[in-house]
Design a protein around this motif. Structure first.
Motif: not given
Length: 298
Positions: A22-43
């Motif tokens: 489906r199309p994605i909007a800038a304000q959409d929150v992916l939430g629990d769909l994200v199962v993993a990602c590279a280490p991110v900086d809190s900033s």
């Protein structure tokens, strides 16, 4: 588990929309769909990755290109966003979020985006947006401006890792290495529609038709299973061809095989709604009483 390398894109929105269907909007929150990602900086953004809007993810994935504009070299005009996906067998069990995260980390490691021996990794995110499917979207430019060292061919490295993941997680293998043969190798048996018998009751006729539908949906000797097996074999052969046209055609055949599997499940469900085994048994009429012997007159 079938790996697929999708077409590279200039912007993450195209790859994420393809993963979500489906199309994605800038304000959409992916939430629990994200199962993993590279280490991110809190900033980078407020909150954790599961609280990020898509605009945060887009900024996160595109940041290496803005920080290192000359890292693309001769391929400056080529799309940078890498998108790969894996799909499980329809008969596989449901995986837990930690298992999906393990698969994502292993796939990014084997493709060079998260090398274990080097400190600088790429930015990537893994989405589990559909049943039996995992999408990994990455930027091949590392944090230090160098490009990821990917194996060649990438698809072959993914295929080998998928075979190892199948064994480690107990998943249905894409190609059987023993036990039941591939459905494409089984002889085709065409069930014959039973001829109507006027003596049978309506439940008995329905039970005969239910048996026929079970034969059509049979995973071992059914005709639909044989067709599905041939389609799956053709898909595996196409995936071994060059990436310019092989994997895309193989993925299309995998979708056809999944639709055939859905037809088998629909036939089984229709057979369950019909009278079962007891209706197929012939109804026994009570035996007629024997006539009493005639008495002889004296």
């Amino acid at each position: 588990m079938i790996p697929l390398i999708c077409e590279s894109q200039f912007f993450p929105s195209i790859s994420v929309s393809a993963a979500l269907g489906r199309p994605i909007a800038a304000q959409d929150v992916l939430g629990d769909l994200v199962v993993a990602c590279a280490p991110v900086d809190s900033s980078i953004a407020e909150g954790g990755p599961k609280e990020w809007m898509f605009a945060d993810w887009e900024e996160y994935l595109l940041a290496p290109q803005f920080l290192h504009p000359y890292s693309a070299g001769l391929n400056a005009n080529a799309p940078e966003i890498f998108h790969m996906a894996v799909r499980l067998h329809p008969a596989d069990r449901e995986l837990s979020p930690p298992e999906w995260a393990e698969i994502a980390e292993r796939l990014t490691r084997v493709t060079g985006f998260a090398p274990a021996a080097e400190g600088h990794a790429c930015r990537w995110v893994a989405l589990q947006a559909g049943p039996g499917r995992l999408d990994v979207i990455a930027n091949p430019i590392r944090e230090d401006g160098t490009r990821a060292r990917q194996p060649w061919p990438v698809h072959e490295a993914l295929r080998k890792e998928c075979r190892l993941i199948e064994v480690d997680l107990g998943l249905v293998p894409a190609q059987r290495r023993g036990g039941r043969p591939l459905t494409g190798h089984l002889p085709v048996q065409r069930p014959v529609l039973p001829r109507p018998v006027t003596e049978l009751s309506p439940p008995a006729v329905a039970a005969q038709l239910a048996t026929l539908m079970c034969q059509l949906a049979d995973e071992t000797h059914g005709p639909i299973a044989s067709v599905r097996g041939l389609v799956e074999q053709a898909a595996h052969r196409l995936e071994e061809l060059p990436h310019s046209y092989g994997p895309a055609a193989g993925h299309r055949l995998e979708l056809i095989a999944r639709r055939l599997y859905g037809i088998q499940q629909d036939l089984k469900a229709a057979a369950v709604d019909l009278p079962g085994e007891r209706a197929a048994r012939p109804t026994r009429m009570p035996a007629a009483p024997h006539p009493a012997p005639a008495r002889r007159s004296r």
